[in-house]
Design a protein around this motif. Structure first.
Motif, PDB file in Angstrom:
ATOM      1  N   GLY A  33      -6.122  -0.911   2.893  1.00  0.00           N
ATOM      2  CA  GLY A  33      -5.215  -1.358   3.291  1.00  0.00           C
ATOM      3  C   GLY A  33      -3.799  -0.284   2.726  1.00  0.00           C
ATOM      4  O   GLY A  33      -2.658  -1.542   2.901  1.00  0.00           O
ATOM      5  N   VAL A  34      -3.341   0.624   2.191  1.00  0.00           N
ATOM      6  CA  VAL A  34      -2.588   1.518   1.948  1.00  0.00           C
ATOM      7  C   VAL A  34      -1.855   2.317   3.119  1.00  0.00           C
ATOM      8  O   VAL A  34      -3.161   2.658   3.714  1.00  0.00           O
ATOM      9  N   ALA A  35      -1.035   1.853   3.048  1.00  0.00           N
ATOM     10  CA  ALA A  35       0.073   2.852   4.426  1.00  0.00           C
ATOM     11  C   ALA A  35       0.913   4.260   3.774  1.00  0.00           C
ATOM     12  O   ALA A  35       1.317   3.901   2.813  1.00  0.00           O
ATOM     13  N   ILE A  36       0.654   4.937   4.475  1.00  0.00           N
ATOM     14  CA  ILE A  36       1.058   6.218   4.358  1.00  0.00           C
ATOM     15  C   ILE A  36       2.074   6.851   5.111  1.00  0.00           C
ATOM     16  O   ILE A  36       2.202   6.754   6.691  1.00  0.00           O
ATOM     17  N   LEU A  37       3.419   6.507   4.616  1.00  0.00           N
ATOM     18  CA  LEU A  37       5.147   6.545   5.310  1.00  0.00           C
ATOM     19  C   LEU A  37       5.335   8.121   5.954  1.00  0.00           C
ATOM     20  O   LEU A  37       5.618   8.177   4.383  1.00  0.00           O
ATOM     21  N   GLU A  61       7.458  -2.446   8.925  1.00  0.00           N
ATOM     22  CA  GLU A  61       6.589  -2.603  10.008  1.00  0.00           C
ATOM     23  C   GLU A  61       5.020  -2.765   8.653  1.00  0.00           C
ATOM     24  O   GLU A  61       4.318  -3.853   9.153  1.00  0.00           O
ATOM     25  N   ILE A  62       5.248  -2.215   7.804  1.00  0.00           N
ATOM     26  CA  ILE A  62       4.361  -2.307   7.000  1.00  0.00           C
ATOM     27  C   ILE A  62       3.756  -3.758   6.248  1.00  0.00           C
ATOM     28  O   ILE A  62       2.893  -3.773   5.842  1.00  0.00           O
ATOM     29  N   SER A  67       0.371  -4.797   4.284  1.00  0.00           N
ATOM     30  CA  SER A  67      -0.351  -3.367   3.535  1.00  0.00           C
ATOM     31  C   SER A  67      -0.704  -3.822   2.263  1.00  0.00           C
ATOM     32  O   SER A  67       0.345  -4.553   1.382  1.00  0.00           O
ATOM     33  N   ARG A  68      -1.447  -3.385   1.561  1.00  0.00           N
ATOM     34  CA  ARG A  68      -1.536  -3.777  -0.203  1.00  0.00           C
ATOM     35  C   ARG A  68      -0.610  -2.237  -1.017  1.00  0.00           C
ATOM     36  O   ARG A  68      -0.269  -2.706  -2.058  1.00  0.00           O
ATOM     37  N   GLY A  69       0.243  -1.738  -0.256  1.00  0.00           N
ATOM     38  CA  GLY A  69       0.765  -0.619  -0.660  1.00  0.00           C
ATOM     39  C   GLY A  69       1.369   0.562   0.091  1.00  0.00           C
ATOM     40  O   GLY A  69       1.027   0.868   1.144  1.00  0.00           O
ATOM     41  N   LEU A  70       2.473   1.306   0.125  1.00  0.00           N
ATOM     42  CA  LEU A  70       3.210   1.866   0.433  1.00  0.00           C
ATOM     43  C   LEU A  70       3.355   3.399  -0.244  1.00  0.00           C
ATOM     44  O   LEU A  70       3.634   3.203  -1.016  1.00  0.00           O
ATOM     45  N   ILE A  71       2.936   4.613   0.416  1.00  0.00           N
ATOM     46  CA  ILE A  71       3.292   5.765  -0.193  1.00  0.00           C
ATOM     47  C   ILE A  71       4.604   6.190   0.854  1.00  0.00           C
ATOM     48  O   ILE A  71       3.600   5.984   2.288  1.00  0.00           O
ATOM     49  N   LEU A  72       5.674   7.242   0.367  1.00  0.00           N
ATOM     50  CA  LEU A  72       6.499   7.735   1.037  1.00  0.00           C
ATOM     51  C   LEU A  72       5.756   9.457   0.797  1.00  0.00           C
ATOM     52  O   LEU A  72       6.167   9.505  -0.521  1.00  0.00           O
ATOM     53  N   THR A  73       5.698   9.502   2.067  1.00  0.00           N
ATOM     54  CA  THR A  73       5.663  11.385   1.400  1.00  0.00           C
ATOM     55  C   THR A  73       6.690  12.307   2.811  1.00  0.00           C
ATOM     56  O   THR A  73       7.175  11.220   3.755  1.00  0.00           O
TER      57      THR A  73
END
Length: 278
Positions: A33-37, A61-62, A67-73
């Motif tokens: 459930g984690v999103a990688i943006l 949108e995330i 989603s359970r969390g957001l990782i920005l990279t």
């Protein structure tokens, strides 16, 4: 520990759902459930109006996908984000400058005010607007031999008050004041020592894993309680931001449109052209 192991396994082997815009891509892992943006505007993820709108849209949108969390990279191997696109600021009219700054505000409040656990996998340099994005997140893992910081004063502009306040939430006030007035960029090692980042990692993959582990620490915490607690810590800064939002745009436009500031931008662009020809 089992949950964190599942997160690691999921990050590598579980099929994921993908969304994308012109300058961002989002991978949401169905298992975790984690999103990688990922920011993907070559060559350095410079922040023009369209990029900022895409980024804002992806963040919302995330959140809407629960989603359970957001990782920005970054999809770039050397730069996380180079900050505002000088080409959209140089010789721009006041309306264009105002639009650019408004979209930057929108992205910051979307990320800083997100109820989700947020983390930045900083896989390259993060000056100015790149630092803004990273420090809006709750956790930061960064590769060595990179720089991060708010260097606006070197271009004749200043970091807005709402960003200064966020900086002071991370750095001691005396260090934050000196860094902002000097336009200082911290090396990875300096940033860790100062507390600007949380960990140094050896690869983007390791950065993503560390971010995933951070988000995993909230697995047994009620999501609503976690979100409300986070936003209580950030409420005063968000409230102050909303109060001065329009004036902040006007102040930026007034400063950025001054001839002496435009000259600094022009000189900067000219130096970039000379470097590219070598």
């Amino acid at each position: 520990m089992m949950h964190l192991n599942l997160l690691r396994l999921g990050a590598c082997r579980v099929p994921s759902r993908l969304m994308s815009t012109k300058s961002t891509s989002v991978e949401i892992n169905d298992k975790t459930g984690v999103a990688i943006l990922s920011m993907c505007r070559p060559p350095v993820n410079s922040q023009n109006v369209q990029f900022l709108r895409d980024l804002k849209s992806s963040i919302y949108e995330i959140e809407n996908n629960k989603s359970r969390g957001l990782i920005l990279t970054s999809a770039n191997s050397n730069v996380f984000s180079a900050g505002l696109d000088i080409l959209e600021m140089y010789n721009a009219d006041k309306e264009q400058l105002g639009t650019l700054w408004t979209e930057l505000q929108n992205v910051w409040i979307a990320l800083y005010g997100s109820g989700l656990p947020t983390a930045a996998a900083i896989n390259g340099h993060a000056p100015a607007g790149g630092c803004l994005l990273a420090t809006a997140c709750e956790y930061r893992a960064m590769l060595p031999n990179c720089v991060i910081g708010l260097n606006e004063t070197q271009l004749g502009i200043i970091a807005p008050k709402w960003l200064m306040s966020g900086y002071q939430n991370i750095l001691p006030q005396r260090l934050a004041e000196r860094a902002l007035t000097q336009g200082r960029l911290f090396t990875t090692e300096e940033a860790l020592k100062a507390g600007l980042i949380d960990e140094i990692v050896n690869s983007k993959e390791e950065a993503l894993e560390k971010c995933l582990n951070f988000i995993g620490t909230f697995a047994k915490v009620n999501p609503l309680a976690r979100s409300l607690t986070k936003l209580q810590f950030r409420a005063a800064n968000i409230k102050e931001f909303e109060k001065i939002r329009q004036k902040d745009v006007e102040d930026f436009v007034s400063l950025a449109s001054r001839p002496e500031v435009q000259k600094v931008m022009g000189d900067y662009l000219e130096n970039l052209k000379k470097k590219s020809k070598k």
